[in-house]
Write a protein that holds these residues in place. Structure first.
Motif, mmCIF file in Angstrom:
data_model
loop_
_atom_site.group_PDB
_atom_site.id
_atom_site.type_symbol
_atom_site.label_atom_id
_atom_site.label_comp_id
_atom_site.label_asym_id
_atom_site.label_seq_id
_atom_site.Cartn_x
_atom_site.Cartn_y
_atom_site.Cartn_z
ATOM 1 N N CYS A 61 -7.507 12.362 -6.149
ATOM 2 C CA CYS A 61 -6.551 11.335 -5.735
ATOM 3 C C CYS A 61 -5.638 10.887 -6.874
ATOM 4 O O CYS A 61 -4.445 10.669 -6.670
ATOM 5 C CB CYS A 61 -7.297 10.121 -5.178
ATOM 6 S SG CYS A 61 -8.049 10.400 -3.569
ATOM 7 N N ASP A 95 0.868 -1.179 0.000
ATOM 8 C CA ASP A 95 0.000 0.000 0.000
ATOM 9 C C ASP A 95 0.902 1.226 0.000
ATOM 10 O O ASP A 95 1.605 1.488 0.974
ATOM 11 C CB ASP A 95 -0.896 -0.011 1.238
ATOM 12 C CG ASP A 95 -1.885 1.144 1.279
ATOM 13 O OD1 ASP A 95 -1.750 2.072 0.461
ATOM 14 O OD2 ASP A 95 -2.783 1.130 2.142
ATOM 15 N N PHE A 96 0.906 1.967 -1.099
ATOM 16 C CA PHE A 96 1.801 3.114 -1.209
ATOM 17 C C PHE A 96 1.544 4.167 -0.134
ATOM 18 O O PHE A 96 2.431 4.963 0.188
ATOM 19 C CB PHE A 96 1.671 3.743 -2.599
ATOM 20 C CG PHE A 96 2.054 2.827 -3.729
ATOM 21 C CD1 PHE A 96 2.921 1.757 -3.527
ATOM 22 C CD2 PHE A 96 1.557 3.035 -5.013
ATOM 23 C CE1 PHE A 96 3.282 0.913 -4.567
ATOM 24 C CE2 PHE A 96 1.911 2.201 -6.065
ATOM 25 C CZ PHE A 96 2.763 1.138 -5.840
ATOM 26 N N CYS A 97 0.329 4.188 0.395
ATOM 27 C CA CYS A 97 0.003 5.155 1.451
ATOM 28 C C CYS A 97 0.825 4.908 2.709
ATOM 29 O O CYS A 97 0.975 5.811 3.545
ATOM 30 C CB CYS A 97 -1.483 5.099 1.797
ATOM 31 S SG CYS A 97 -2.563 5.747 0.509
ATOM 32 N N TRP A 128 3.361 9.291 -6.404
ATOM 33 C CA TRP A 128 3.752 7.883 -6.518
ATOM 34 C C TRP A 128 4.352 7.529 -7.869
ATOM 35 O O TRP A 128 4.950 6.457 -8.011
ATOM 36 C CB TRP A 128 2.539 6.977 -6.280
ATOM 37 C CG TRP A 128 1.909 7.120 -4.930
ATOM 38 C CD1 TRP A 128 2.466 7.643 -3.796
ATOM 39 C CD2 TRP A 128 0.567 6.730 -4.557
ATOM 40 N NE1 TRP A 128 1.579 7.606 -2.753
ATOM 41 C CE2 TRP A 128 0.406 7.047 -3.192
ATOM 42 C CE3 TRP A 128 -0.489 6.148 -5.247
ATOM 43 C CZ2 TRP A 128 -0.787 6.801 -2.509
ATOM 44 C CZ3 TRP A 128 -1.667 5.889 -4.575
ATOM 45 C CH2 TRP A 128 -1.813 6.214 -3.222
ATOM 46 N N THR A 154 1.320 -2.139 -11.311
ATOM 47 C CA THR A 154 0.957 -0.717 -11.326
ATOM 48 C C THR A 154 0.523 -0.341 -12.736
ATOM 49 O O THR A 154 0.774 -1.075 -13.697
ATOM 50 C CB THR A 154 2.139 0.175 -10.888
ATOM 51 O OG1 THR A 154 3.336 -0.231 -11.598
ATOM 52 C CG2 THR A 154 2.382 0.064 -9.396
ATOM 53 N N LYS A 182 -1.555 9.846 1.338
ATOM 54 C CA LYS A 182 -2.307 10.832 0.562
ATOM 55 C C LYS A 182 -3.332 11.512 1.471
ATOM 56 O O LYS A 182 -3.694 10.993 2.526
ATOM 57 C CB LYS A 182 -3.006 10.193 -0.634
ATOM 58 C CG LYS A 182 -4.139 9.240 -0.298
ATOM 59 C CD LYS A 182 -4.762 8.705 -1.570
ATOM 60 C CE LYS A 182 -5.877 7.701 -1.286
ATOM 61 N NZ LYS A 182 -7.036 8.310 -0.600
ATOM 62 N N ALA A 204 -1.697 10.956 -7.018
ATOM 63 C CA ALA A 204 -0.943 9.716 -7.178
ATOM 64 C C ALA A 204 0.092 9.825 -8.295
ATOM 65 O O ALA A 204 1.231 9.373 -8.149
ATOM 66 C CB ALA A 204 -1.896 8.556 -7.449
ATOM 67 N N TRP A 253 -2.565 4.813 -9.910
ATOM 68 C CA TRP A 253 -3.301 4.027 -8.924
ATOM 69 C C TRP A 253 -2.347 3.453 -7.888
ATOM 70 O O TRP A 253 -1.134 3.430 -8.085
ATOM 71 C CB TRP A 253 -4.044 2.863 -9.594
ATOM 72 C CG TRP A 253 -5.107 3.253 -10.555
ATOM 73 C CD1 TRP A 253 -5.894 4.375 -10.513
ATOM 74 C CD2 TRP A 253 -5.517 2.539 -11.729
ATOM 75 N NE1 TRP A 253 -6.760 4.400 -11.572
ATOM 76 C CE2 TRP A 253 -6.557 3.282 -12.333
ATOM 77 C CE3 TRP A 253 -5.126 1.344 -12.316
ATOM 78 C CZ2 TRP A 253 -7.190 2.869 -13.501
ATOM 79 C CZ3 TRP A 253 -5.754 0.928 -13.479
ATOM 80 C CH2 TRP A 253 -6.776 1.677 -14.063
ATOM 81 N N ASN A 254 -2.914 2.946 -6.822
ATOM 82 C CA ASN A 254 -2.143 2.215 -5.821
ATOM 83 C C ASN A 254 -1.774 0.844 -6.393
ATOM 84 O O ASN A 254 -2.231 0.452 -7.467
ATOM 85 C CB ASN A 254 -2.980 2.063 -4.545
ATOM 86 C CG ASN A 254 -2.116 1.984 -3.285
ATOM 87 O OD1 ASN A 254 -1.000 1.477 -3.318
ATOM 88 N ND2 ASN A 254 -2.645 2.480 -2.189
#
Length: 308
Positions: A173, A93-95, A181, A204, A100, A177, A185-186
């Motif tokens: 979002c 999970d990039f968060c 990122w 990804t 974010k 992202a 998307w995540n």
């Protein structure tokens, strides 16, 4: 890794969205914008009006949204570094690395209304793409947008986008992202059961998430992190690198397909295929022993399977 059919780079008329080598920054793929937006605007606006109208009229609008190329990513690092990437479900999970803002969500549906975004970009004087055709499309769509003609849902999104842009610098979002990122998307297409203490695999959209890996590396400055990634556009947008304290210390990244030598095309095509399809016979997709596509190889393999 997945059951998708590989895309053969050498059969494509359009160049793959190729990220830069990690010694710089991996780009945002199709979302790059010019560093000199006024030049891009002037280039479009300086077209003779008749030519401009003719070219725009030739562009056929479509409601279809193109699905992204899926990029397979494999990260190998210490258990502590890997654990820091995972959420409560054991998934990347990039968060966890670059959080974010929760209020960047629009209406919770995940759908972004194009007319809302066009109007918001017009109001904020968003620079257009550095691609002339795309810039022309963007400017026309923005000029066509009207808050008075929007549906109630679109108008509410437009207001939320403007508020987000003023507060956070991003419309929503996905906009965040792409910038934070390096991908829209995540992480997805992953399984907690397939991950180990020192290795995770996920996909990804369009691009490898280099900014996330860079931030992870800085969080564990004494660790050496190894990365492999490959686009389903086999042979393009792929490679390996190792990173320590945010600095790439070793790398082998594929050049754009048109810039690759014959030897490089063979190497990166095989590398990408085996990364994305480790348990698949290359002949199933028409690759010969030199990893060159040959329809006859694919047909022979199919016949062989039917007779077995």
């Amino acid at each position: 890794m997945n059951g998708r059919t590989p895309r053969h780079s050498h059969l494509h008329q359009c160049e793959s969205r190729q990220p830069a080598a990690p010694t710089g920054k991996l780009t945002r793929g199709q979302d790059n914008v010019t560093s000199q937006p006024l030049e891009a605007v002037n280039k479009v606006l300086q077209l003779p009006l008749a030519v401009f109208i003719e070219r725009v009229a030739a562009i056929k609008p479509t409601k279809e949204k193109r699905m992204p190329n899926h990029v397979t990513n494999i990260i190998e690092a210490s258990p502590s570094a890997i654990k820091s990437m995972l959420n409560e479900h054991g998934l990347v999970d990039f968060c966890q690395i670059i959080p974010k803002h929760s209020d960047l969500d629009l209406d919770g549906s995940g759908a972004i209304h194009g007319d809302s975004e066009n109007a918001a970009e017009l109001m904020c004087k968003e620079p257009p793409s550095n691609n002339e055709l795309i810039a022309r499309l963007e400017l026309v769509n923005r000029l066509r947008s009207s808050a008075l003609q929007m549906s109630n849902e679109s108008f509410e999104q437009f207001v939320m986008m403007m508020r987000n842009k003023r507060k956070h610098g991003f419309y929503h979002c996905m906009d965040y992202a792409r910038n934070a990122w390096g991908t829209k998307w995540n992480a997805y297409s992953q399984s907690a059961e397939d991950n180990t203490d020192s290795r995770v695999t996920f996909e990804t959209a369009w691009s490898h998430p280099y900014p996330v890996i860079e931030a992870l590396s800085k969080k564990f400055p004494d660790e050496i992190i190894s990365i492999k990634y490959a686009d389903e556009d086999t042979g393009s947008n792929c490679g390996t690198y190792t990173i320590k304290n945010g600095e790439v210390i070793e790398q082998n990244i594929a050049p754009s397909w048109k810039e690759q030598t014959t030897e490089q095309k063979r190497f990166f095509t095989e590398f990408a295929f085996r990364l994305c399809h480790p348990d698949t016979d290359p002949r199933q997709y028409g690759y010969d022993e030199n990893f060159e596509y040959d329809e006859a190889v694919e047909e022979a393999f199919s016949a062989e399977q039917k007779s077995a």
